[in-house]
Enzyme design. Structure first.
Site, PDB file in Angstrom:
ATOM      1  N   HIS A 209       1.111  -1.297   0.002  1.00 20.34           N
ATOM      2  CA  HIS A 209      -0.041   0.236  -0.067  1.00 20.34           C
ATOM      3  C   HIS A 209       0.966   1.606  -0.118  1.00 20.34           C
ATOM      4  CE1 HIS A 209       0.061   1.902   4.371  1.00 20.34           C
ATOM      5  NE2 HIS A 209       0.348   0.340   4.309  1.00 20.34           N
TER       6      HIS A 209
ATOM      7  N   SER B  68       2.651  -2.841   4.004  1.00 19.65           N
ATOM      8  CA  SER B  68       3.108  -1.018   4.177  1.00 19.65           C
ATOM      9  C   SER B  68       4.611  -0.980   3.164  1.00 19.65           C
ATOM     10  CB  SER B  68       3.275  -1.060   5.361  1.00 19.65           C
ATOM     11  OG  SER B  68       4.342  -0.678   5.513  1.00 19.65           O
ATOM     12  N   ASP B  69       3.536   0.933   2.486  1.00 22.31           N
ATOM     13  CA  ASP B  69       5.446   0.421   1.559  1.00 22.31           C
ATOM     14  C   ASP B  69       6.307   1.398   2.666  1.00 22.31           C
ATOM     15  OD1 ASP B  69       7.428   2.056   0.475  1.00 22.31           O
ATOM     16  OD2 ASP B  69       5.975   2.886  -0.988  1.00 22.31           O
ATOM     17  N   TRP B  70       7.892   1.338   2.672  1.00 21.78           N
ATOM     18  CA  TRP B  70       8.324   1.537   4.128  1.00 21.78           C
ATOM     19  C   TRP B  70       8.389   2.850   4.469  1.00 21.78           C
ATOM     20  CZ3 TRP B  70       8.262  -2.978   2.162  1.00 21.78           C
ATOM     21  CH2 TRP B  70       9.714  -3.458   1.908  1.00 21.78           C
TER      22      TRP B  70
ATOM     23  N   ALA C 142       4.762   3.691   5.974  1.00 23.37           N
ATOM     24  CA  ALA C 142       4.028   4.350   5.232  1.00 23.37           C
ATOM     25  C   ALA C 142       2.567   4.277   6.463  1.00 23.37           C
ATOM     26  CB  ALA C 142       3.806   3.722   4.114  1.00 23.37           C
TER      27      ALA C 142
END
Ligand code: BGC
Length: 768
Positions: free
Chosen positions: A201, A234-236, A238
């Site tokens: 995401h 999650s994106d890093w 995020a």
């Protein structure tokens, strides 16, 4: 990626042994690049790495972000897309996955599949297209390739993540139609056709809500409606609120944070998070882990073979934008001026988390010399800062004059195409423009080769006879450029995005990248060619455009129910490949175009939409048939009232050809609106909607209006029938039903109105 019975039993057994604390440990990775593990119960630690156009595995304990293991650098997505070939994406994906396996990496953080909404997005080079159909098909191919080697792919960045400015906090304010027709479909295809193992995401919010916390996007659409059974990461960095994200269906936070795990545990203890929610997530993680175990040992991959795949891909991706007076292919054996620093230090990838350390890089000049068998004069034209001087220009002009023909290498510097930053303008460096103008003025046989992952303004476009766009074509670009320029390879790339004349023409001009965190997607569904075509605007190079050294004729079309068959012939003297493109245009009875000023019931529709493509290879004189299958979705729009796609019955023109602006074959077909949802009539239903909505039978509308209209008008109404020109309705077509209560001065009560509406709704349902 369904777990088999044995794996399910194993997962159940592990889960039953895990403490709540251990389960919560599974809500995040062990560290920046590793999934959670649990030695006590035999759950191994798996590694995930960027991606997407080559493996980017950090060298252990390295300081620099670019210190990564050597890996083949393939064309970036924006280049690969120009091949319009899902099987090529599959081949590249498989090769990258082999390099992952060689390095014991279990998941590749890619493909990136966001929509190229504005040419200014700094990460456009990592994305496929402005068109969701094309982006989805190519991403699905890439995913199939990666996963065919037992490595998980991770589709990113879900969703509406089409800019870098304020990427951690911005909120895309997007309409339901644009969300479902433009920004989600590529992800849906990745799930349905690519069976992608994981989805990442994005950082941003969509209509105010962080994507990782959106039950609607993650639980409802991604999982329930599309059937995604993998895990969401999650994106890093995020994650906003971990508990909310968990509840929405985000399984894994990356990288891990102690504070958030503590918050989850506290929320669990306080009864704000159920164990069932946690278990569902842990199950998904365990399923991923046990289906993607790495090889026991590192083993080298075949770097030569992969370099050859990169070369094949590069040759398929470059787009011949312009070729007047047959300047290309270049004749062998004449002196050639090679101008521009990019000829020695080419751009072949972008900056940021996708940056790969290539196994080798091909020097373009060496390959040009090999092909030419004659003198090559090199002039740098500009320095490493992309600045020029009178001397540098004079040297380039001299070289061009001396040789009588020149190839200039120009384009966007890496600085302007990198993660975390958007471009401010669409211009090339001034030095590149000045150089091209000066050389073209003295050398009519000047060819420009461009690099970059996004379009740029080309003020000199009419002054040079030929332009080849090499995009960012990976480490094997040198040979590919040379072979295309000298005609050993016939170019077949087609643009996967429109190249507009100027920034001011672009659909997002004036509101990209937003005001503060508010990013208004004011162009709505009119992204890319949907914008330029609907407005009949002139563009620099249209979507789908790309020339060849041969010519193709489109000779026949036949449309029968769900099938369209066309015939394409190679009418030139060389073997070549053509990307046959099918667009669908809704004729007036399939659209009521409120967008263009005719405000009445209906859905605005773009001039045309890509609904099929196929690449064919043809020998000179050869002819082939290409068949496209049409499905309901191709004739559907997102209907906010039904919260679903709705097929619009009516007539459609099918247009087929070699670019969005060159579609010589046309056929009309009628689509039925068979899967339409039953509408609900309310007191606020607009009268003209009653009459124009094809789902409402005329007799139902007529009975309802007869009950609502004043008695003296009913007779006329019965005579004139149920249409908008009926004099009884004159001036009242846009009225909502309840207004008749006011106009009839007490003669129509709310009860009467509601009784009539209930009757109509019952009849609609019975009919269904
Ligand atoms: C990027 C992702 C990438 C991740 C890990 C993020 O900043 O947006 O695309 O996969 O970092 O490097």
């Amino acid at each position: 990626m369904k777990a088999n019975a044995e794996l399910r039993r194993r997962i159940d057994a592990i889960l039953s042994e895990m403490t709540v604390e251990e389960k919560i440990e599974f809500s995040a990775g062990d560290d920046t690049w590793h999934a959670p593990s649990l030695e006590r119960l035999g759950v191994p630690q798996l590694m995930m790495c960027d991606g997407p156009h080559g493996l980017r595995k950090r060298v252990p304990n390295a300081d620099g972000v670019y210190e990564t293991v050597k890996a083949t650098c393939f064309p970036t997505a924006s280049a690969l897309a120009n091949a319009w070939d899902a099987s090529l994406c599959e081949k590249v994906g498989a090769a990258i996955a082999e390099e992952c396996r060689a390095e014991q990496v279990s998941m590749l953080l890619g493909p990136g599949m966001n929509i190229k909404r504005s040419p200014l997005c700094g990460r456009n080079f990592e994305y496929y297209s402005e068109d969701p159909y094309l982006a989805g098909k190519l991403a699905a191919g890439f995913i199939r390739g990666v996963q065919s080697r037992g490595v998980a792919a991770c589709g990113k960045h879900f969703c509406v993540n089409s800019q870098e400015t304020r990427r951690f906090s911005s909120s895309a304010r997007v309409s339901a139609r644009a969300l479902h027709e433009i920004y989600l479909p590529a992800f849906e295809t990745a799930v349905r056709e690519g069976q992608v193992a994981s989805i990442m995401h994005s950082y941003n919010r969509v209509n105010g809500e962080y994507v990782g916390e959106s039950k609607t996007l993650i639980s409802e659409f991604l999982r329930r409606r599309w059937g995604f059974d993998g895990f969401v990461v999650s994106d890093w960095n995020a994650v906003n609120n971990r508990t909310a994200a968990y509840k929405a269906g985000t399984d894994l936070e990356m990288p891990p944070t102690k504070a958030r795990k503590a918050q989850l545990l506290a929320d669990y203890r306080a009864g704000k998070l159920s164990e069932a929610t946690i278990d569902a997530s842990v199950r998904r993680m365990l399923q991923f882990i046990f289906t993607h175990l790495p090889d026991a040992e590192k083993r080298p991959f075949d770097a030569d073979a992969h370099h050859r795949v990169a070369k094949e891909a590069a040759e398929e991706c470059m787009v011949l934008l312009k070729n007047c007076k047959k300047v290309l292919p270049l004749r062998v054996g004449e002196p050639l001026a090679v101008i521009g620093g990019f000829a020695k230090a080419p751009r072949f990838q972008g900056g940021g988390s996708s940056h790969v350390q290539p196994t080798r890089v091909e020097d373009i000049t060496t390959f040009l010399a090999e092909e030419n068998h004659a003198e090559i004069c090199f002039a740098s034209g500009y320095d490493e800062q992309h600045e020029t001087s009178d001397e540098l220009i004079a040297e380039a002009v001299e070289a061009a004059k001396h040789c009588g023909r020149a190839v200039i290498f120009a384009g966007l510097p890496e600085m302007s195409e990198t993660e975390g930053r958007d471009r401010r303008h669409m211009r090339l460096p001034e030095a590149h423009n000045a150089l091209i103008e000066a050389v073209a003025a003295v050398c009519p046989r000047t060819v420009v080769v461009l690099f970059g992952g996004s379009p740029a303004e080309l003020p000199w476009v009419d002054k040079v006879p030929a332009i080849l766009h090499a995009y960012l074509c990976g480490q094997a670009l040198g040979g590919a450029v040379a072979r295309i320029l000298f005609g050993r390879v016939n170019p077949s790339g087609k643009l996967a995005e429109t190249h507009p004349l100027r920034l001011e023409d672009t659909p997002t001009y004036g509101f990209f990248p937003g005001s503060g965190d508010a990013c208004f997607y004011g162009e709505d569904i009119y992204v890319g060619y949907r914008w330029y075509d609907t407005r009949k605007m002139e563009v620099l190079f249209p979507f789908g455009h790309g020339l060849s050294y041969t010519t193709f004729a489109y000779t026949a079309i036949e449309a029968d129910k769900g099938r369209v068959t066309v015939t394409v012939k190679n009418t030139g003297k060389r073997r070549g490949k053509e990307v046959v493109q099918l667009y669908v245009h809704a004729l007036p009875n399939a659209v009521t175009d409120s967008y263009l000023g005719n405000s009445s019931f209906g859905f605005a529709r773009p001039e045309q939409e890509l609904r099929g493509f196929s690449k064919v290879e043809l020998a000179p004189g050869e002819e082939k048939q290409v068949t496209f299958l049409l499905d309901d979705r191709m004739f559907s729009v997102w209907d906010e009232a039904c919260n679903d796609f709705r097929k619009i019955g009516g007539d459609y023109e099918l247009r087929v050809g070699g670019s969005s602006r060159d579609l010589p074959l046309r056929a009309v077909m009628t689509a039925d609106g068979s899967d339409e949802r039953v509408p609900v009539i309310t007191e606020n239903t607009v009268v003209e909607d009653l009459l124009l909505d094809s789902r409402i039978p005329k007799e139902v509308a007529e009975e309802l209006l007869t009950a609502v209209l004043p008695p003296e008008r009913v007779a006329t109404f019965a005579e004139a029938g149920c249409n908008l020109n009926n004099p009884c309705l004159r001036g009242r077509a846009s009225a909502v039903l309840r207004q008749y209560i006011d106009w009839r001065g007490g003669a129509l009560s709310y009860d009467d109105l509601h009784a009539a509406i209930d009757r109509a709704n019952r009849r609609l349902r019975e009919k269904k």
